[in-house]
Each structure stands twice: as structure tokens, then as C-alpha cells.
Design a protein around this motif. Structure first.
Motif, PDB file in Angstrom:
ATOM      1  N   ASP A 178      42.354  59.917  42.288  1.00  0.00           N
ATOM      2  CA  ASP A 178      42.754  59.760  40.895  1.00  0.00           C
ATOM      3  C   ASP A 178      43.080  61.115  40.252  1.00  0.00           C
ATOM      4  O   ASP A 178      44.090  61.264  39.574  1.00  0.00           O
ATOM      5  CB  ASP A 178      41.643  59.051  40.109  1.00  0.00           C
ATOM      6  CG  ASP A 178      42.090  58.652  38.717  1.00  0.00           C
ATOM      7  OD1 ASP A 178      43.192  58.058  38.603  1.00  0.00           O
ATOM      8  OD2 ASP A 178      41.364  58.956  37.749  1.00  0.00           O
ATOM      9  N   ASP A 179      42.237  62.112  40.504  1.00  0.00           N
ATOM     10  CA  ASP A 179      42.420  63.437  39.897  1.00  0.00           C
ATOM     11  C   ASP A 179      43.658  64.165  40.429  1.00  0.00           C
ATOM     12  O   ASP A 179      44.232  64.998  39.734  1.00  0.00           O
ATOM     13  CB  ASP A 179      41.192  64.326  40.150  1.00  0.00           C
ATOM     14  CG  ASP A 179      39.967  63.874  39.375  1.00  0.00           C
ATOM     15  OD1 ASP A 179      40.097  62.999  38.491  1.00  0.00           O
ATOM     16  OD2 ASP A 179      38.865  64.387  39.675  1.00  0.00           O
ATOM     17  N   ASN A 180      44.055  63.888  41.660  1.00  0.00           N
ATOM     18  CA  ASN A 180      45.109  64.660  42.309  1.00  0.00           C
ATOM     19  C   ASN A 180      46.417  63.901  42.514  1.00  0.00           C
ATOM     20  O   ASN A 180      47.283  64.368  43.245  1.00  0.00           O
ATOM     21  CB  ASN A 180      44.594  65.170  43.661  1.00  0.00           C
ATOM     22  CG  ASN A 180      43.372  66.021  43.524  1.00  0.00           C
ATOM     23  OD1 ASN A 180      43.247  66.798  42.591  1.00  0.00           O
ATOM     24  ND2 ASN A 180      42.434  65.863  44.438  1.00  0.00           N
ATOM     25  N   LYS A 181      46.561  62.754  41.859  1.00  0.00           N
ATOM     26  CA  LYS A 181      47.732  61.909  42.128  1.00  0.00           C
ATOM     27  C   LYS A 181      49.068  62.594  41.863  1.00  0.00           C
ATOM     28  O   LYS A 181      50.078  62.212  42.436  1.00  0.00           O
ATOM     29  CB  LYS A 181      47.626  60.600  41.362  1.00  0.00           C
ATOM     30  CG  LYS A 181      47.601  60.753  39.867  1.00  0.00           C
ATOM     31  CD  LYS A 181      47.394  59.423  39.177  1.00  0.00           C
ATOM     32  CE  LYS A 181      47.136  59.676  37.708  1.00  0.00           C
ATOM     33  NZ  LYS A 181      46.340  58.652  37.110  1.00  0.00           N
ATOM     34  N   ASP A 182      49.095  63.634  41.040  1.00  0.00           N
ATOM     35  CA  ASP A 182      50.352  64.325  40.738  1.00  0.00           C
ATOM     36  C   ASP A 182      50.482  65.651  41.487  1.00  0.00           C
ATOM     37  O   ASP A 182      51.389  66.428  41.218  1.00  0.00           O
ATOM     38  CB  ASP A 182      50.463  64.579  39.229  1.00  0.00           C
ATOM     39  CG  ASP A 182      50.520  63.277  38.444  1.00  0.00           C
ATOM     40  OD1 ASP A 182      51.090  62.298  38.967  1.00  0.00           O
ATOM     41  OD2 ASP A 182      49.987  63.241  37.320  1.00  0.00           O
TER      42      ASP A 182
ATOM     43  N   LYS B 213      32.617  57.797  49.466  1.00  0.00           N
ATOM     44  CA  LYS B 213      33.543  56.794  48.920  1.00  0.00           C
ATOM     45  C   LYS B 213      33.840  57.055  47.451  1.00  0.00           C
ATOM     46  O   LYS B 213      34.998  56.980  47.023  1.00  0.00           O
ATOM     47  CB  LYS B 213      32.987  55.386  49.111  1.00  0.00           C
ATOM     48  CG  LYS B 213      33.066  54.914  50.530  1.00  0.00           C
ATOM     49  CD  LYS B 213      32.603  53.477  50.672  1.00  0.00           C
ATOM     50  CE  LYS B 213      32.658  53.062  52.130  1.00  0.00           C
ATOM     51  NZ  LYS B 213      32.245  51.690  52.340  1.00  0.00           N
ATOM     52  N   ASP B 214      32.809  57.370  46.674  1.00  0.00           N
ATOM     53  CA  ASP B 214      33.014  57.666  45.255  1.00  0.00           C
ATOM     54  C   ASP B 214      33.853  58.926  45.072  1.00  0.00           C
ATOM     55  O   ASP B 214      34.733  58.983  44.212  1.00  0.00           O
ATOM     56  CB  ASP B 214      31.675  57.839  44.531  1.00  0.00           C
ATOM     57  CG  ASP B 214      30.889  56.537  44.445  1.00  0.00           C
ATOM     58  OD1 ASP B 214      31.515  55.455  44.509  1.00  0.00           O
ATOM     59  OD2 ASP B 214      29.654  56.608  44.318  1.00  0.00           O
ATOM     60  N   MET B 215      33.584  59.929  45.886  1.00  0.00           N
ATOM     61  CA  MET B 215      34.332  61.184  45.793  1.00  0.00           C
ATOM     62  C   MET B 215      35.802  60.985  46.166  1.00  0.00           C
ATOM     63  O   MET B 215      36.687  61.562  45.538  1.00  0.00           O
ATOM     64  CB  MET B 215      33.692  62.248  46.684  1.00  0.00           C
ATOM     65  CG  MET B 215      32.330  62.700  46.186  1.00  0.00           C
ATOM     66  SD  MET B 215      31.534  63.868  47.303  1.00  0.00           S
ATOM     67  CE  MET B 215      32.615  65.288  47.115  1.00  0.00           C
ATOM     68  N   ILE B 216      36.070  60.171  47.173  1.00  0.00           N
ATOM     69  CA  ILE B 216      37.453  59.895  47.577  1.00  0.00           C
ATOM     70  C   ILE B 216      38.210  59.239  46.428  1.00  0.00           C
ATOM     71  O   ILE B 216      39.322  59.641  46.094  1.00  0.00           O
ATOM     72  CB  ILE B 216      37.493  59.012  48.850  1.00  0.00           C
ATOM     73  CG1 ILE B 216      37.076  59.847  50.064  1.00  0.00           C
ATOM     74  CG2 ILE B 216      38.872  58.403  49.053  1.00  0.00           C
ATOM     75  CD1 ILE B 216      36.876  59.038  51.332  1.00  0.00           C
ATOM     76  N   THR B 217      37.612  58.245  45.815  1.00  0.00           N
ATOM     77  CA  THR B 217      38.246  57.561  44.688  1.00  0.00           C
ATOM     78  C   THR B 217      38.542  58.540  43.558  1.00  0.00           C
ATOM     79  O   THR B 217      39.647  58.550  43.004  1.00  0.00           O
ATOM     80  CB  THR B 217      37.344  56.420  44.178  1.00  0.00           C
ATOM     81  OG1 THR B 217      37.096  55.513  45.255  1.00  0.00           O
ATOM     82  CG2 THR B 217      37.988  55.678  43.026  1.00  0.00           C
TER      83      THR B 217
END
Length: 190
Positions: free
Chosen positions: A29-33, A21-25
């Protein structure tokens, strides 16, 4: 590991991990673009394997490996419904096939006919199948259109012998569809 190599800079989140769950969040966030915002992977739970074996009247480990296509599963989540994102994913998967990382056995198109929300067009999917046939042998890749009444939009790719005789299912879908699919899966399992 195969998808990590195919999509550099994107971490594959193991859904069986305690930190999933933490990794997904963090990945979202890191890959939104980026065209691919998240890749998840999991091994089918033993109870689900037994259920599928019973439904298919499978009596051996070998039969399960040959007949159950999603003992290993992965989802490649694209940020939206742009055809550029879907084509990017297919290009990266084709490169992995060319490098001998895996073979594509079957492609299921769950996209809707004439929808502007599809990740790739039919012509691009046809080219993906043709590329896989050319790379791995003329009849090694089949294709079916399977649109769903629910509006579910995804492409499912079944691999052939990804590791130790296991097949895997790779699903390509948008972030909004992935959230819907999680709810659908919960209802199905209940």
C-alpha cells in the motif's frame, strides 16, 4: 540490510517474521507509486537445506555454503513491467556492488526473447554483467539465458559470499509474476 541500504524508503520484509503478512500488506500500500513495491527476504528452511544437500550429495556445512546458492533469498518486486523499473533496480544493485556490499557471481535471465513484458532489455543485462566484471574482476560474474516455457518472467542474481560465506539469490520480478511464483512454489513443494 544490504537491500535496505540499496533501496532507501523500502522496508525489507522478513518472511520468517510473525508479522510478515501485515508488513507485506502495508508495504504494498505504501509503495504502490514507486518502482519497487516490495522487497522480501528469507532464510532457507532446514528441511529444504537437508533435501538439497541430499540431492547434491553434500556432506558438510562448508559444502552446503559453497554449493547451495539460495540459503538466503530475496525478492525485489517491481510494480509493473516497465523497463524503467527494472533498470532502476539494476542501477541500485550496481551501486551496492560498487560500495562493496556484495559481489554478483551469476545472473540468470528468465525473461522471454522479444517480449514487451520484460523488465529490462538484454543490452541492459549485458551492461549489468559487464559492470560487475569490471568492479570485481574479469571472470567474477557469469550470465545465462534460461527462458521458461511457463512464461515465468524474472531475473535471478546469485551473490558470492554475502555474509559469513553464504551465497544469496536475489530475484527481480513484477507483482503479477510474484503472485504466480508463490502458487508455483506451493505446487513444487507438494
Amino acid at each position: 540490510l544490504i537491500l535496505s541500504d540499496a533501496f532507501p524508503g523500502i522496508k525489507v520484509v522478513d518472511l520468517d517474521s510473525e508479522k510478515a503478512k501485515d508488513m507485506i500488506t502495508r508495504e504494498l500500500d505504501d509503495n504502490k507509486d514507486k518502482p519497487v513495491v516490495l522487497i522480501t527476504a528469507r532464510r532457507k528452511h532446514p528441511a529444504s537445506i537437508y533435501e538439497k544437500m541430499a540431492q547434491g550429495h553434500l556432506r558438510s556445512k562448508r559444502a552446503a555454503k559453497e554449493k547451495i546458492n539460495d540459503l538466503i533469498g530475496a525478492r525485489i518486486i517491481v510494480s509493473g513491467t516497465s523497463t524503467q523499473e527494472g533498470e532502476y533496480v539494476l542501477d541500485r544493485l550496481t551501486e551496492a556492488v560498487k560500495k562493496g556490499r556484495f559481489k554478483v557471481k551469476h545472473v540468470k535471465n528468465h525473461l522471454q526473447e522479444n517480449s514487451r513484458l520484460n523488465y529490462v532489455g538484454r543490452k541492459r543485462l549485458d551492461r549489468f554483467v559487464a559492470d560487475n566484471r569490471r568492479i570485481n574482476g574479469i571472470s567474477s560474474c557469469t550470465y545465462t539465458d534460461e527462458p521458461r516455457d511457463s512464461g515465468y518472467l524474472a531475473i535471478h542474481i546469485i551473490t558470492d559470499d554475502i555474509e559469513d560465506g553464504f551465497n544469496a539469490e536475489i530475484q527481480i520480478m513484477g507483482l503479477d509474476v510474484e503472485r504466480f511464483k508463490e502458487l508455483e512454489d506451493i505446487c513444487y513443494k507438494c
